[in-house]
Every structure is written in structure tokens, then in C-alpha cells.
Design an enzyme around this catalytic site. Structure first.
Site, mmCIF file in Angstrom:
data_model
loop_
_atom_site.group_PDB
_atom_site.id
_atom_site.type_symbol
_atom_site.label_atom_id
_atom_site.label_comp_id
_atom_site.label_asym_id
_atom_site.label_seq_id
_atom_site.Cartn_x
_atom_site.Cartn_y
_atom_site.Cartn_z
ATOM 1 N N HIS A 165 14.421 10.420 58.738
ATOM 2 C CA HIS A 165 15.508 10.181 57.689
ATOM 3 C C HIS A 165 16.868 10.421 58.539
ATOM 4 O O HIS A 165 17.529 11.649 58.453
ATOM 5 C CB HIS A 165 15.196 11.238 56.732
ATOM 6 C CG HIS A 165 15.900 11.150 55.415
ATOM 7 N ND1 HIS A 165 15.275 10.770 54.100
ATOM 8 C CD2 HIS A 165 17.246 11.178 55.043
ATOM 9 C CE1 HIS A 165 16.378 10.670 53.204
ATOM 10 N NE2 HIS A 165 17.293 10.840 53.859
ATOM 11 N N ASN A 221 15.146 2.922 47.225
ATOM 12 C CA ASN A 221 16.263 4.397 46.900
ATOM 13 C C ASN A 221 17.242 3.300 46.248
ATOM 14 O O ASN A 221 17.781 2.417 46.510
ATOM 15 C CB ASN A 221 16.613 4.786 47.906
ATOM 16 C CG ASN A 221 15.871 5.683 48.670
ATOM 17 O OD1 ASN A 221 14.575 5.873 48.360
ATOM 18 N ND2 ASN A 221 16.228 6.327 49.797
ATOM 19 N N ARG A 259 7.963 14.238 48.559
ATOM 20 C CA ARG A 259 8.455 13.263 49.804
ATOM 21 C C ARG A 259 9.214 13.883 50.599
ATOM 22 O O ARG A 259 10.380 14.438 50.208
ATOM 23 C CB ARG A 259 9.079 12.212 49.140
ATOM 24 C CG ARG A 259 9.640 11.247 50.191
ATOM 25 C CD ARG A 259 10.347 9.869 49.629
ATOM 26 N NE ARG A 259 10.872 9.209 50.634
ATOM 27 C CZ ARG A 259 12.244 8.986 50.845
ATOM 28 N NH1 ARG A 259 13.015 9.571 50.188
ATOM 29 N NH2 ARG A 259 12.528 8.205 51.747
ATOM 30 N N TYR A 283 20.517 4.034 43.740
ATOM 31 C CA TYR A 283 21.630 4.794 43.037
ATOM 32 C C TYR A 283 22.585 4.060 41.961
ATOM 33 O O TYR A 283 23.084 4.547 41.046
ATOM 34 C CB TYR A 283 22.365 5.491 43.973
ATOM 35 C CG TYR A 283 21.579 6.414 44.906
ATOM 36 C CD1 TYR A 283 21.395 7.870 44.222
ATOM 37 C CD2 TYR A 283 20.880 6.279 45.860
ATOM 38 C CE1 TYR A 283 20.663 8.654 44.844
ATOM 39 C CE2 TYR A 283 19.805 7.189 46.358
ATOM 40 C CZ TYR A 283 19.822 8.473 45.839
ATOM 41 O OH TYR A 283 19.046 9.495 46.729
ATOM 42 N N GLU A 322 13.526 7.313 45.958
ATOM 43 C CA GLU A 322 14.678 8.193 45.417
ATOM 44 C C GLU A 322 15.556 7.398 44.349
ATOM 45 O O GLU A 322 16.026 6.277 44.291
ATOM 46 C CB GLU A 322 15.961 8.265 46.565
ATOM 47 C CG GLU A 322 15.408 9.292 47.699
ATOM 48 C CD GLU A 322 16.593 9.316 48.925
ATOM 49 O OE1 GLU A 322 17.620 9.067 48.654
ATOM 50 O OE2 GLU A 322 16.150 9.587 50.311
ATOM 51 N N GLU A 333 16.214 4.258 54.510
ATOM 52 C CA GLU A 333 17.363 3.755 54.585
ATOM 53 C C GLU A 333 18.057 3.154 55.713
ATOM 54 O O GLU A 333 19.119 3.833 56.179
ATOM 55 C CB GLU A 333 18.519 4.543 53.662
ATOM 56 C CG GLU A 333 18.038 4.781 52.416
ATOM 57 C CD GLU A 333 19.044 5.709 51.506
ATOM 58 O OE1 GLU A 333 20.232 6.015 52.081
ATOM 59 O OE2 GLU A 333 18.940 5.652 50.254
HETATM 60 C C1 FCB Z 1 20.484 8.661 49.977
HETATM 61 C C2 FCB Z 1 19.728 9.359 51.040
HETATM 62 C C3 FCB Z 1 19.523 11.112 50.660
HETATM 63 C C4 FCB Z 1 20.710 11.496 49.740
HETATM 64 C C5 FCB Z 1 20.776 10.495 48.661
HETATM 65 C C6 FCB Z 1 22.057 11.106 47.674
HETATM 66 O O1 FCB Z 1 21.126 7.571 50.600
HETATM 67 O O2 FCB Z 1 18.572 8.776 51.225
HETATM 68 O O3 FCB Z 1 19.339 11.648 51.913
HETATM 69 O O4 FCB Z 1 21.773 11.783 50.574
HETATM 70 O O5 FCB Z 1 21.426 9.303 48.974
#
Ligand code: FCB
Length: 473
Positions: free
Chosen positions: A136, A309, A92, A311, A378, A181
């Protein structure tokens, strides 16, 4: 190197059972144009908002810029060879708008398009499925000068750019995502100002969020027109949001942040409406007069997939009063004084709490919205890495991936149509406002020599891909 304080130590990992993923599961890794390409002023590329922002004093840690980054523009062949060694099924990447359409309007730049043609051809020659993200975060600077995402016209410009890219690459790219995002573009870019273009106005952030989604909808139309067989989607970043306690005020704080972080995007994109409570929360900031008749139908046009995405999780509490944060520029317009609470659980080098069950929760939640195929576009972690004897033994990152992949497997078991997973990131890169000080890569990059070293996590991920799952240890 391992963080000795981390409870995710390898001995825990070692006791975990093996898991197999469905046949054809799309194992990938992700990057983004401004974070890796460099060659910022070559072959006709013009500045984006991230070039301007990173060249503005005080915006990026240590004054870093993406001028050179991982020099991927000149090292494409070697980088694709590394992907092939990892056995990636998909890669990607994002297209730099101002590389392929300098200035953001008018004719395409053939040299810019050629770079992506070479990349895509090289991927295909290596059996790697290209996954193209159109946006992006790197808006061409002249479009920002004309008003940026708070201006409605930017959405139409995005559709024009989509057509240029689809015409050039549509014959060889199957998977397309419009935006990456939009929350970050809108609320960090125009609310708190910690991302480009660095503006700080709550109403503008909300308008930007709407126009990004409108641009997505118009871009979907452009893609459908140019390539009827393309698989089209969008990537949103989502967080479970928990109240710090059962107290009604904390529960209300969680509802507010969930509205801004998640439902602001999920509801228009997948249901064709803004949540009423969110509109009420935001009434102190905007009356939503930027939403025109028909916009929500455009925004909620049928998709083929949704990218997520993931985290971390947010835990929030009610304002205590006298909160100074309330007067600072905020990425939570109308809810500036909500407090973000830390739970004392292990965090990554970004300070983000490690919460693999949150990924399962998030996938189930999106599945409640839609039956569409889902992809984790992600997921990953920054840790401090040390090169010892030419090796990087990143056990914490490896454990993070392992735990989150287990959560995705649980989601699949629970009936979520999850079709693929993209590790963030293929290699260390320019981490936005943090410059090169945060490393997310499975491949270590020495920014002086541009030498790449696959870390332990990369070798481990290669074995995961080979066996289409996690081995019993
Ligand atoms: C996300 C982004 C990516 C990277 C990660 C850690 O928010 O999409 O570009 O910075 O975080």
C-alpha cells in the site's frame, strides 16, 4: 456533524427499504500500514518513500508525518477489540515492507514479522478474517534510490518480499492482495508528484505502472509457490469516466482518461494486453520499450479475486487550448490538457463528487472483464466531524455508506459475483498528502490523546453486519 446542504439527509435515508445480502458476505473495514501504525523507527523498521516524502518540506499539509499516526503499532489489542465490537467479519490491512524487510532486500526482520503475526493471531482469535495487502504505497527508500518503480528490478524485489511474508504468515492468512491502487503509485507518485516519491516524469509514471503490474504478477507466482491454497488478487481503483457532452472531442477526452485511469490496469491484468488506443495516446510520452516479451503473460496470471476501490466519478471535457494545466506536472501523461469538470452535485470533504450509481457501473464493468469473485476493498468518504459530548454524529458519512451499499446490492441482483465490502476506513488516519486534515474513519481518533470514539456510522455499520443487510427504516 451533518452538512445541512447535503441532500443525503437522514430523512431521505429513513424512507429506504431493507435489503439482505447473500449469506457469508464478507463485511470488513480497511486501513493501511503507513496511515495508522506509527512506530516509524522502532524494532528495526527503516524509512519508506512515505517517510522521506512526509519529512520533506511542503509535501504534506501542515507538515504532518506518519511517525506516530494512530499509534496502532502499540495499540493493536485495543484496536482489534474495537473491530470485534463492530462485528467485523474481515479486516483489510497492509504490511509495511520496510518493517519486515528493512531496506527492501535481504533477510526478514523477525520483530517486524512478529507484529503482523500478533495482529493476525488476534484477529483470528476474535473470528475476524485477516485480509493482507502486500503493498500500500510504502516502497523501502533504498529501492527508490536504486530507481524505484520505473526500474524493472523493483518488481523482482517485490516478489522476494512477498515470499518472506508468505512464509511467515501464509499458514494463517487466507486472503492476499498484492498491490493497492497501482494507478496512484505510478501516476501520483511519478507523474504529478503529489504522492511519494514525488517525481514528475510521464514516461517514468508509465514505466512504474508497468513494473508495478509486473511485480504483481511475480508476487502472484511467489504466493502460489509458498501457499497454494491462498486466495490471491489485486486491488485497483476505478472511476466511471463520462464526457461532459456528446461532442466528439469530449467523448474522446473521456476515452483518453478512461484509458489511463482504468484500462491501463484492467486490460493487462485481466486480458493480458495494453489497449491499442492507450498505447497510441501515450506515444508522445513513451514507446513502451520497457515491456519485455512474456511480461503480459506474467501480469495476467490467473487470480482468485479482484479488489475494487471506488470513491467517485470523473467527468471530463476536451481541452480548450491555452490550458496552463498542460504544462504542469500531471498524472495524465499525454492527456495533460483534458479538463476535469464539476457537475455541482454534493461532494465530500475531499471535493470528490458523491456518485453511488458509479459503484454499480464500475462493478458491472469489471464483471464484463471477468467472472472472478469481486470485492469492494475500499469505499468511503471524508467529512468534517465534530465531537459533541463525547459523540460524533457523522450522518453524511453514514448516508454515503448506505447509498453505496445499496449500489452493491443492486450489482449483486444484476448477477455480479460481489462477495464482500470493506469500508474505508476503520479509523481516522494519515490521509497521505492531506495529513490528518481529512477524516475517513468510522472511528474518530484524537491524535493528541489517541482516544478512539466510534462514530454514528460505526454503530450503524455494526447493525448492518449483524443483520447482514440494511434495515427498512
Ligand atoms: C485510497 C487509498 C487509501 C485512502 C483512500 C481515501 O486511494 O487507497 O489509502 O487514502 O483513498
Amino acid at each position: 456533524m451533518s452538512n445541512p446542504a447535503s441532500p443525503l439527509a437522514v430523512d431521505v435515508l429513513d424512507e429506504r427499504p431493507g435489503l439482505t445480502f447473500p449469506p457469508g458476505f464478507l463485511w470488513g473495514a480497511a486501513t493501511a500500514a503507513y496511515q495508522i501504525e506509527g512506530a516509524a523507527a522502532e524494532d528495526g523498521r527503516t524509512p519508506s518513500i512515505w517517510d522521506t516524502f512526509s519529512h520533506t518540506d511542503g509535501r504534506i499539509v501542515a507538515g504532518h508525518t506518519g511517525d506516530v499516526a494512530c499509534d496502532h503499532y502499540h495499540r493493536l489489542g485495543g484496536d482489534v477489540a474495537l473491530m470485534a465490537e463492530l462485528g467485523l467479519k474481515s479486516y483489510r490491512f497492509s504490511v509495511s515492507w520496510s518493517r519486515v524487510q528493512p531496506g527492501g532486500t535481504g533477510a526478514a526482520n523477525p520483530q517486524g514479522l512478529d507484529f503482523y503475526r500478533r495482529l493476525v493471531d488476534d484477529l483470528l482469535a476474535n473470528g475476524i478474517e485477516p485480509w493482507l495487502t502486500l503493498y500500500h504505497w510504502d516502497l523501502p527508500q533504498p529501492l527508490e534510490d536504486a530507481g524505484g518503480w520505473p526500474a524493472r528490478d523493483t518488481a523482482a524485489r517485490f516478489a522476494d518480499y512477498t515470499t518472506l511474508v508468505a512464509d511467515a504468515l501464509g499458514d494463517r492468512v487466507r486472503y492476499w492482495t498484492t498491490l493497492n491502487e497501482p494507478w496512484c503509485s505510478a501516476f501520483l507518485g511519478y507523474g504529478s508528484g503529489v504522492h511519494a516519491p514525488g517525481r514528475t516524469n510521464g514516461a517514468d509514471a508509465v514505466r512504474a505502472g508497468h513494473h508495478l503490474m509486473l511485480g504483481h504478477g511475480l508476487s502472484v507466482q511467489a504466493l502460489r509457490a509458498a501457499r497454494p491454497t491462498a486466495e490471491v488478487g489485486v486491488t485497483v481503483n476505478l472511476y466511471p469516466v463520462d464526457p461532459a457532452s456528446d461532442a466528439p472531442a469530449d467523448v474522446d477526452a473521456a476515452r483518453r482518461i478512461d484509458g489511463l485511469a482504468n484500462r491501463f490496469f484492467l486490460d493487462p491484468l485481466l486480458r493480458g494486453s495494453y489497449p491499442e488506443d492507450l498505447v497510441a495516446d501515450l506515444s508522445v510520452v513513451t514507446d513502451f520499450d520497457h515491456v519485455h516479451d512474456g511480461d503480459l503473460a506474467t501480469i495476467s496470471a490467473p487470480l482468485d479475486l479482484v479488489g475494487i476501490n471506488y470513491y467517485s466519478r470523473h467527468v471530463v471535457a476536451a481541452p480548450t487550448g491555452g490550458n496552463e494545466a498542460a504544462s504542469a506536472p500531471s498524472c495524465w501523461p499525454g492527456s495533460e490538457d483534458v479538463r476535469f469538470v464539476t457537475r455541482g452535485v454534493p461532494v465530500t470533504d475531499m471535493g470528490w463528487e458523491i456518485d453511488a450509481p458509479g459503484l454499480l457501473e464500475t462493478l458491472r464493468r469489471v464483471h464484463d472483464y471477468t467472472d472472478l469473485p469481486l470485492y469492494v476493498t475500499e469505499n468511503g468518504s471524508a467529512f468534517v466531524d465534530t465531537v459533541v459530548d463525547g459523540q460524533v454524529d457523522d450522518v453524511d458519512r453514514l448516508a454515503y455508506f448506505d447509498a453505496h451499499l445499496r449500489a452493491t446490492h443492486e450489482a449483486i441482483d444484476a448477477g455480479v459475483p460481489l462477495r464482500g465490502y470493506f469500508a474505508w476506513s476503520l479509523m481516522d488516519n494519515f490521509e497521505w498528502a492531506w495529513g490528518y486534515t481529512k477524516r475517513f474513519g468510522m472511528i474518530h481518533v484524537d491524535y493528541d490523546s489517541q482516544v478512539r470514539i466510534p462514530k454514528s456510522s460505526a454503530k450503524w455499520y455494526a447493525s448492518v453486519i449483524r443483520r447482514n443487510g440494511l434495515a427498512a427504516q
